[in-house]
Scaffold this motif. Structure first.
Motif, PDB file in Angstrom:
ATOM      1  N   LEU A   1     -15.184 -10.284  -9.730  1.00 53.73           N
ATOM      2  CA  LEU A   1     -15.225  -8.823  -9.890  1.00 53.73           C
ATOM      3  C   LEU A   1     -13.869  -8.206 -10.225  1.00 53.73           C
ATOM      4  N   PHE A   2     -12.785  -8.963 -10.006  1.00 48.30           N
ATOM      5  CA  PHE A   2     -11.466  -8.340 -10.199  1.00 48.30           C
ATOM      6  C   PHE A   2     -10.545  -9.070 -11.176  1.00 48.30           C
ATOM      7  N   TRP A   3     -11.029 -10.164 -11.792  1.00 45.10           N
ATOM      8  CA  TRP A   3     -10.186 -10.839 -12.782  1.00 45.10           C
ATOM      9  C   TRP A   3     -11.081 -11.268 -13.939  1.00 45.10           C
TER      10      TRP A   3
ATOM     11  N   VAL B   1     -18.683  -7.095 -15.513  1.00 48.90           N
ATOM     12  CA  VAL B   1     -17.715  -6.373 -14.657  1.00 48.90           C
ATOM     13  C   VAL B   1     -17.666  -4.897 -15.031  1.00 48.90           C
ATOM     14  N   GLU B   2     -17.701  -4.607 -16.352  1.00 52.17           N
ATOM     15  CA  GLU B   2     -17.675  -3.206 -16.795  1.00 52.17           C
ATOM     16  C   GLU B   2     -18.890  -2.439 -16.264  1.00 52.17           C
ATOM     17  N   GLU B   3     -20.048  -3.094 -16.334  1.00 51.77           N
ATOM     18  CA  GLU B   3     -21.284  -2.457 -15.854  1.00 51.77           C
ATOM     19  C   GLU B   3     -21.183  -2.149 -14.359  1.00 51.77           C
ATOM     20  N   VAL B   4     -20.625  -3.099 -13.608  1.00 51.51           N
ATOM     21  CA  VAL B   4     -20.489  -2.892 -12.160  1.00 51.51           C
ATOM     22  C   VAL B   4     -19.547  -1.724 -11.895  1.00 51.51           C
ATOM     23  N   GLU B   5     -18.400  -1.715 -12.570  1.00 51.84           N
ATOM     24  CA  GLU B   5     -17.425  -0.639 -12.345  1.00 51.84           C
ATOM     25  C   GLU B   5     -18.000   0.717 -12.759  1.00 51.84           C
ATOM     26  N   LYS B   6     -18.779   0.699 -13.863  1.00 52.60           N
ATOM     27  CA  LYS B   6     -19.416   1.933 -14.316  1.00 52.60           C
ATOM     28  C   LYS B   6     -20.379   2.453 -13.238  1.00 52.60           C
ATOM     29  N   GLY B   7     -21.144   1.524 -12.663  1.00 52.89           N
ATOM     30  CA  GLY B   7     -22.097   1.898 -11.618  1.00 52.89           C
ATOM     31  C   GLY B   7     -21.398   2.450 -10.383  1.00 52.89           C
ATOM     32  N   VAL B   8     -20.299   1.812 -10.016  1.00 57.18           N
ATOM     33  CA  VAL B   8     -19.534   2.262  -8.842  1.00 57.18           C
ATOM     34  C   VAL B   8     -19.058   3.698  -9.071  1.00 57.18           C
ATOM     35  N   GLU B   9     -18.622   3.974 -10.326  1.00 55.41           N
ATOM     36  CA  GLU B   9     -18.157   5.326 -10.655  1.00 55.41           C
ATOM     37  C   GLU B   9     -19.325   6.324 -10.637  1.00 55.41           C
TER      38      GLU B   9
ATOM     39  N   THR C   1      -9.647   1.867 -10.125  1.00 48.08           N
ATOM     40  CA  THR C   1      -9.019   3.140  -9.765  1.00 48.08           C
ATOM     41  C   THR C   1      -7.829   2.927  -8.816  1.00 48.08           C
ATOM     42  N   MET C   2      -7.038   3.994  -8.736  1.00 49.41           N
ATOM     43  CA  MET C   2      -5.845   3.955  -7.880  1.00 49.41           C
ATOM     44  C   MET C   2      -6.246   3.727  -6.423  1.00 49.41           C
TER      45      MET C   2
ATOM     46  N   LEU D   1      -6.153   0.053  -1.712  1.00 51.51           N
ATOM     47  CA  LEU D   1      -6.758  -0.780  -0.666  1.00 51.51           C
ATOM     48  C   LEU D   1      -6.226  -2.210  -0.704  1.00 51.51           C
ATOM     49  N   TRP D   2      -6.073  -2.743  -1.911  1.00 49.88           N
ATOM     50  CA  TRP D   2      -5.512  -4.107  -2.029  1.00 49.88           C
ATOM     51  C   TRP D   2      -4.082  -4.152  -1.480  1.00 49.88           C
ATOM     52  N   ILE D   3      -3.322  -3.093  -1.795  1.00 50.24           N
ATOM     53  CA  ILE D   3      -1.921  -3.046  -1.312  1.00 50.24           C
ATOM     54  C   ILE D   3      -1.918  -2.961   0.221  1.00 50.24           C
TER      55      ILE D   3
END
Lengths: 500, 64
Positions: free
Chosen positions: A420-422, A487-495, B4-5, B10-12
């Protein structure tokens, strides 16, 4: 304690559990999301309680009390760091798991990896690691109850031979009771019955432990301040932190990532009914965890403070229960049963979902959803039978396998975080890091402490090796085409849901 | 990928917590035989994390 009291208390607890499971069944619909995730419709409160009851096993009231009694404040640090990281990981990952689950119809944590890395093999390898690590862990939950039942009664029961091992019938009764309860709560209505019985058990766990602590502090010390004064005066060595650094890191590291690497808890990030529900789940769990940890560690200090002397620290709680009124001891005893069974039934249900969704479905992709649920139920029975057999063998190896569970699962951490983050992380990086990291960590645990490189624990080395392999192999290979979109879809959903 | 920032923060915080939850008890508080030393430190750190969590999730769901 008289056996009749224990039998009556357990019978009452069993009946309540069955009644709750029965009512949960009335709400049961059809299909995989319904059986394994309660159709993603659990309220915030129920989600928080099932998360708490699943996370906290009998280890808290037996193991952690004993660890604090024996080694002092280091045990507090070990558990509090677990809570700190679980909260932070929930804040970061719960919205993403939840959105991914809804958008991509994901049932299990390994399935999230299958979809993100676009490879069924990633999900299958993750599932096999989970099964290998968690079946011994589940067996030990049963064994703990068997030992507790034996230890709490002075009645001697006949023993019999089981595959050449001598087994007490009372120990076996304990195991069968836990197995039966877990089978009922997981088979009856899947996640719905597990979560409802979990909620009931979580409340029993917290109420029983608070009551016990209040009684102990006032009865034996004359109040909390007198307790603190006496501990500082006579047992000050327990308040000094003197754990060896390699032990502290080795024990704490797997627990810091527990929320991500243990599928029975990470699957609960899929189940809440709304954003509001998820907020409540995180907040209520945080408070439950803090209160329960403060209570159990103070009970550990109290056990030392009232002069309990036992060679095995795990016996501190059973001995303490022998010093309090029978009714209170019974309620606490049942709460420890509850802690073990709630963890066990959640582990069994989650493993069966991994078996049916990530193994059976990947081998036979055309299987109907009805057959998938059916295979999940058969897997529940098979896992429980396997656990009963393991628990009765009482092999030393099971203890080692169980202690390596959290360390072994840690090898999945880079793959899960990277998913999810890389976006540069690749299928090959995920597969090779887990395939090499898993057996490497397991081998170090089985080899024993004499073989730990530089004295550092296998969890430490396992995490370093898997991270290096994951990063290097990912940089040398290409990420799957769908990865970035996922990943983009997940981030879009989170937003979209206002959680960014 | 847009992180987002708030998520980066949170990671920091996680890295910061990892460092201080180990370093402070080993260097400053470990030898003090009082509840107000390591015990209080780890408990306070956990309460602080719960507060951070509360502040972080307080606004969740408002933009929809």
């Amino acid at each position: 304690m008289r056996l009749i009291y224990i039998a009556l208390a357990l019978a009452l607890w069993f009946v309540i559990g069955v009644v709750i499971a029965h009512f949960a069944r009335k709400h049961l619909g059809k299909g995989m999301p319904e059986f394994f995730l309660a159709n993603r419709k659990l309220s915030g409160f129920i989600s928080a309680m099932t998360y708490s009851a699943t996370t906290f096993s009998a280890f808290m009231m037996v193991g952690l009390v004993g660890l604090t009694y024996d080694t002092g404040v280091g045990a507090v640090g070990f558990e509090m760091i677990y809570i700190i990281f679980t909260i932070l990981l929930l804040l970061i990952f719960a919205p993403r798991f939840w959105v991914a689950g809804k958008k991509f119809d994901i049932i299990t944590p390994p399935e999230l990896l299958t979809k993100r890395y676009d490879s069924k093999w990633v999900g299958m390898v993750a599932s096999i690691i989970c099964l290998a690590m968690l079946i011994p862990y589940a067996s030990v939950q049963m064994m703990g109850i068997g030992y507790l039942l034996e230890g709490m009664t002075s009645v001697s029961f006949p023993t019999f031979s089981f595959f050449g091992y001598s087994v007490s019938s009372l120990y076996l009764i304990g195991i069968l009771l836990v197995a039966g309860y877990s089978a009922v709560s997981s088979l009856w209505a899947g996640m719905r019955s597990v979560s409802w019985t979990d909620a009931f058990q979580a409340l029993v766990m917290i109420i029983a432990s608070v009551t016990l602590l209040i009684f102990v502090l006032y009865h034996f010390f004359g109040g909390p301040f007198a307790f603190a004064t006496e501990m500082t005066a006579d047992y000050s060595h327990l308040l000094e932190f003197d754990w060896d650094l390699s032990m502290f890191v080795g024990m704490t590291l797997p627990w810091a990532f527990f929320a991500l690497t243990n599928p029975q808890v990470s699957q609960r990030m899929f189940v809440t009914d709304s954003v509001k529900g998820m907020k409540k789940m995180i907040l209520y769990f945080s408070l439950f965890a803090l209160i329960y940890t403060v209570i159990t560690t103070l009970l550990g200090f109290s056990a030392a403070g009232i002069g309990i002397e036992v060679a095995d620290p795990d016996s501190a709680m059973p001995v303490l229960l022998g010093k309090v009124p029978v009714l209170l001891a019974l309620v606490v005893f049942v709460s420890i049963f509850a802690a073990a069974t709630s963890t066990l039934s959640s582990v069994v249900l989650t493993l069966s979902s991994l078996g049916s969704r990530d193994l059976v479905k990947n081998v036979k992709p055309n299987i109907s959803e009805k057959m998938e649920v059916y295979s999940g139920k058969i897997i529940i029975i098979l896992i429980i039978i396997a656990c009963i057999i393991f628990a009765n063998l009482r092999l030393d190896l099971i203890a080692v396998l169980s202690s390596m569970a959290s360390g072994g699962l840690l090898v999945m951490a880079p793959t899960i975080i990277g998913s999810l983050f890389w976006k540069r992380s690749t299928t090959e990086g995920a597969l090779i890091s887990m395939i090499i990291g898993g057996p490497f960590t397991a081998a170090l645990y089985i080899a024993g402490e004499a073989y730990y490189p530089l004295g550092w624990w296998p969890s430490f080395w396992g995490l370093i090796i898997t991270t290096i392999i994951f990063v290097v192999v990912s940089l040398l290979t290409e990420p799957p085409e769908k990865a970035e979109k996922f990943v983009e879809e997940v981030e879009k959903g989170v937003e979209e849901y206002g959680m960014s | 990928m847009h992180i987002t920032m708030k998520t980066k923060t949170l990671w920091i915080i996680a890295v910061f917590m990892a460092v201080i939850s180990v370093v402070i008890p080993y260097t400053i508080l470990g030898d003090i035989p009082r509840f107000r030393a390591s015990y209080l430190f780890w408990t306070a750190l956990t309460i602080l994390t719960i507060l951070i969590g509360y502040l972080h999730i307080r606004d969740w769901g408002r933009s929809r």
